[in-house]
Design a protein around this motif. Structure first.
Motif, PDB file in Angstrom:
ATOM      1  N   TYR A  86      -4.082  -7.687  12.365  1.00 46.66           N
ATOM      2  CA  TYR A  86      -4.491  -8.424  11.163  1.00 46.66           C
ATOM      3  C   TYR A  86      -5.468  -9.549  11.537  1.00 46.66           C
ATOM      4  O   TYR A  86      -6.480  -9.750  10.862  1.00 46.66           O
ATOM      5  CB  TYR A  86      -3.284  -9.013  10.434  1.00 46.66           C
ATOM      6  CG  TYR A  86      -3.711  -9.771   9.201  1.00 46.66           C
ATOM      7  CD1 TYR A  86      -3.827  -9.133   7.969  1.00 46.66           C
ATOM      8  CD2 TYR A  86      -4.070 -11.119   9.271  1.00 46.66           C
ATOM      9  CE1 TYR A  86      -4.282  -9.813   6.849  1.00 46.66           C
ATOM     10  CE2 TYR A  86      -4.529 -11.805   8.156  1.00 46.66           C
ATOM     11  CZ  TYR A  86      -4.628 -11.142   6.946  1.00 46.66           C
ATOM     12  OH  TYR A  86      -5.096 -11.816   5.836  1.00 46.66           O
ATOM     13  N   ALA A  87      -5.160 -10.284  12.591  1.00 47.33           N
ATOM     14  CA  ALA A  87      -6.019 -11.402  13.001  1.00 47.33           C
ATOM     15  C   ALA A  87      -7.420 -10.938  13.363  1.00 47.33           C
ATOM     16  O   ALA A  87      -8.413 -11.616  13.065  1.00 47.33           O
ATOM     17  CB  ALA A  87      -5.376 -12.137  14.178  1.00 47.33           C
ATOM     18  N   PRO A  89       0.803  -1.228   0.000  1.00 46.07           N
ATOM     19  CA  PRO A  89       0.000   0.000   0.000  1.00 46.07           C
ATOM     20  C   PRO A  89       0.836   1.280   0.000  1.00 46.07           C
ATOM     21  O   PRO A  89       0.363   2.327  -0.434  1.00 46.07           O
ATOM     22  CB  PRO A  89      -0.816  -0.110   1.299  1.00 46.07           C
ATOM     23  CG  PRO A  89      -0.751  -1.542   1.702  1.00 46.07           C
ATOM     24  CD  PRO A  89       0.540  -2.061   1.188  1.00 46.07           C
ATOM     25  N   ALA A  90       2.086   1.198   0.511  1.00 41.87           N
ATOM     26  CA  ALA A  90       2.919   2.397   0.614  1.00 41.87           C
ATOM     27  C   ALA A  90       4.256   2.235  -0.099  1.00 41.87           C
ATOM     28  O   ALA A  90       5.191   2.986   0.158  1.00 41.87           O
ATOM     29  CB  ALA A  90       3.158   2.734   2.088  1.00 41.87           C
ATOM     30  N   ARG A 142       6.866  -1.779   5.896  1.00 41.70           N
ATOM     31  CA  ARG A 142       7.226  -0.521   5.234  1.00 41.70           C
ATOM     32  C   ARG A 142       8.293   0.243   6.030  1.00 41.70           C
ATOM     33  O   ARG A 142       8.223   0.344   7.257  1.00 41.70           O
ATOM     34  CB  ARG A 142       5.982   0.351   5.053  1.00 41.70           C
ATOM     35  CG  ARG A 142       5.334   0.776   6.350  1.00 41.70           C
ATOM     36  CD  ARG A 142       4.062   1.571   6.110  1.00 41.70           C
ATOM     37  NE  ARG A 142       2.993   0.740   5.529  1.00 41.70           N
ATOM     38  CZ  ARG A 142       1.821   1.221   5.125  1.00 41.70           C
ATOM     39  NH1 ARG A 142       1.573   2.513   5.238  1.00 41.70           N
ATOM     40  NH2 ARG A 142       0.910   0.410   4.615  1.00 41.70           N
ATOM     41  N   GLY A 143       9.297   0.725   5.321  1.00 38.81           N
ATOM     42  CA  GLY A 143      10.359   1.493   5.957  1.00 38.81           C
ATOM     43  C   GLY A 143      11.418   0.670   6.657  1.00 38.81           C
ATOM     44  O   GLY A 143      12.382   1.219   7.185  1.00 38.81           O
ATOM     45  N   HIS A 144      11.261  -0.648   6.667  1.00 40.17           N
ATOM     46  CA  HIS A 144      12.189  -1.523   7.393  1.00 40.17           C
ATOM     47  C   HIS A 144      12.922  -2.449   6.426  1.00 40.17           C
ATOM     48  O   HIS A 144      12.405  -2.791   5.359  1.00 40.17           O
ATOM     49  CB  HIS A 144      11.434  -2.369   8.414  1.00 40.17           C
ATOM     50  CG  HIS A 144      10.873  -1.588   9.557  1.00 40.17           C
ATOM     51  ND1 HIS A 144       9.772  -0.764   9.440  1.00 40.17           N
ATOM     52  CD2 HIS A 144      11.266  -1.497  10.860  1.00 40.17           C
ATOM     53  CE1 HIS A 144       9.518  -0.212  10.618  1.00 40.17           C
ATOM     54  NE2 HIS A 144      10.403  -0.636  11.486  1.00 40.17           N
ATOM     55  N   GLU A 178      -2.461  -0.467  12.129  1.00 35.20           N
ATOM     56  CA  GLU A 178      -3.337  -0.963  11.069  1.00 35.20           C
ATOM     57  C   GLU A 178      -2.712  -0.787   9.685  1.00 35.20           C
ATOM     58  O   GLU A 178      -2.935  -1.612   8.790  1.00 35.20           O
ATOM     59  CB  GLU A 178      -4.688  -0.246  11.143  1.00 35.20           C
ATOM     60  CG  GLU A 178      -5.551  -0.628  12.331  1.00 35.20           C
ATOM     61  CD  GLU A 178      -5.135   0.058  13.642  1.00 35.20           C
ATOM     62  OE1 GLU A 178      -5.671  -0.318  14.700  1.00 35.20           O
ATOM     63  OE2 GLU A 178      -4.257   0.966  13.609  1.00 35.20           O
ATOM     64  N   ASP A 179      -1.914   0.273   9.505  1.00 33.45           N
ATOM     65  CA  ASP A 179      -1.188   0.449   8.243  1.00 33.45           C
ATOM     66  C   ASP A 179      -0.190  -0.680   8.040  1.00 33.45           C
ATOM     67  O   ASP A 179      -0.053  -1.224   6.941  1.00 33.45           O
ATOM     68  CB  ASP A 179      -0.464   1.797   8.222  1.00 33.45           C
ATOM     69  CG  ASP A 179      -1.398   2.986   8.104  1.00 33.45           C
ATOM     70  OD1 ASP A 179      -2.500   2.824   7.543  1.00 33.45           O
ATOM     71  OD2 ASP A 179      -1.024   4.074   8.584  1.00 33.45           O
ATOM     72  N   PHE A 180       0.541  -1.012   9.089  1.00 29.58           N
ATOM     73  CA  PHE A 180       1.490  -2.120   8.993  1.00 29.58           C
ATOM     74  C   PHE A 180       0.752  -3.436   8.717  1.00 29.58           C
ATOM     75  O   PHE A 180       1.245  -4.294   7.976  1.00 29.58           O
ATOM     76  CB  PHE A 180       2.311  -2.247  10.277  1.00 29.58           C
ATOM     77  CG  PHE A 180       3.299  -1.128  10.479  1.00 29.58           C
ATOM     78  CD1 PHE A 180       4.304  -0.891   9.557  1.00 29.58           C
ATOM     79  CD2 PHE A 180       3.230  -0.310  11.601  1.00 29.58           C
ATOM     80  CE1 PHE A 180       5.222   0.129   9.740  1.00 29.58           C
ATOM     81  CE2 PHE A 180       4.144   0.715  11.802  1.00 29.58           C
ATOM     82  CZ  PHE A 180       5.139   0.948  10.864  1.00 29.58           C
ATOM     83  N   ALA A 181      -0.433  -3.595   9.319  1.00 27.47           N
ATOM     84  CA  ALA A 181      -1.225  -4.799   9.060  1.00 27.47           C
ATOM     85  C   ALA A 181      -1.666  -4.857   7.602  1.00 27.47           C
ATOM     86  O   ALA A 181      -1.833  -5.947   7.042  1.00 27.47           O
ATOM     87  CB  ALA A 181      -2.434  -4.839   9.989  1.00 27.47           C
ATOM     88  N   ALA A 182      -1.831  -3.680   6.985  1.00 25.80           N
ATOM     89  CA  ALA A 182      -2.168  -3.641   5.565  1.00 25.80           C
ATOM     90  C   ALA A 182      -1.016  -4.166   4.713  1.00 25.80           C
ATOM     91  O   ALA A 182      -1.229  -4.724   3.631  1.00 25.80           O
ATOM     92  CB  ALA A 182      -2.542  -2.221   5.147  1.00 25.80           C
TER      93      ALA A 182
END
Length: 253
Positions: free
Chosen positions: A101-102, A4-5, A52-54, A68-72
């Motif tokens: 996510y779960a 997504p990013a 993202r970013g890692h 939630e962004d990371f879960a995306a």
């Protein structure tokens, strides 16, 4: 793989069985799971991704990311790989991301294993939280994080400390700030209560406070890590983690 990013780095290997997806900590990467990936891939498929970013994933344009962004990011990877059902394993920040996510996709997650997950950052007083975010945006951010992580790395071998701190220094400041900052607003209690499947939290001595997940969610089974380790348990005691993972997987249908 496209996320997504931006582009997301994925380490995918092994065949057969119920797949296992590994999610790293803040300033971590797929490299933190090297021992677990090699172990699990003897009998089944195992996937790890850089959030993202890692690691080798792209640094997003936005300086802010929520759990939630990371879960995306996780959603983009499992959907892109066509994984219908799998076990999620998350360490620290990755534990919060896995829980998010779960909760959002309970039918996809066959089991949720948390390895010394992050605590509930909402319990940090507002003024203190704002001060932390200000420091993480300053030039002193790296020194502050290294000092904060010092006690959690004290029992670790020198090579583990160097791997963890080396990963921190190689991670963009914006990614560290957004990763740690995302935990200040995330609601792990609702997420864990929303996921009805098998779950287990493996916790160190640093994860026993009133803000620890197992002390906030009575329905979350937990086990104390037996060896003396730092927070990065999978690096300090890989064989113990592999054994705990095997037992959890054996109990998941």
């Amino acid at each position: 793989m496209k996320g997504p990013a931006g582009e997301l780095y994925v380490d995918d290997g092994g065949v057969g069985g119920l797949p296992v997806v590994f999610i790293h900590s803040s300033a971590g990467s797929t490299k933190h799971w090297a021992s677990q990936l090699a172990h699990v891939r003897k009998t089944r498929r195992a996937i790890a991704l850089d959030l993202r970013g890692h690691g080798q994933s792209a640094v997003p344009e936005s300086a802010e990311s929520s759990v939630e962004d990371f879960a995306a990011d996780v959603a983009a990877v499992v959907d892109g790989l066509g994984l219908e059902r799998f076990v999620l394993v998350g360490h620290s920040l990755g534990g919060a991301v896995s829980a998010a996510y779960a909760a959002a996709h309970p039918s996809r997650v066959a089991g949720l294993l948390l390895l010394d997950p992050a605590s509930d950052g909402r319990q940090i007083p507002t003024e203190q939280a704002q001060g932390l975010m200000a420091v993480l945006a300053s030039e002193a951010w790296l020194q502050v994080v290294e000092e904060y992580w010092g006690p959690m790395l004290a029992p670790s071998k020198p090579e583990v400390r160097e791997q963890v701190l080396g990963g921190l220094r190689a991670t963009a400041q914006s990614a560290v700030r957004s990763g740690l900052g995302s935990l200040l607003t995330f609601d792990p209690v609702s997420a864990l209560r929303s996921y009805p499947g098998p779950k287990l939290s493996l916790v160190t001595e640093y994860n026993q406070g009133p803000d620890a997940y197992q002390n906030l969610v009575s329905a979350l089974p937990f086990q104390k890590v037996e060896p003396v380790t730092g927070h990065w348990v999978q690096l300090d005691a890989p064989e113990w983690v592999n054994g705990a993972l095997d037992r959890f997987l054996a109990a998941v249908r």
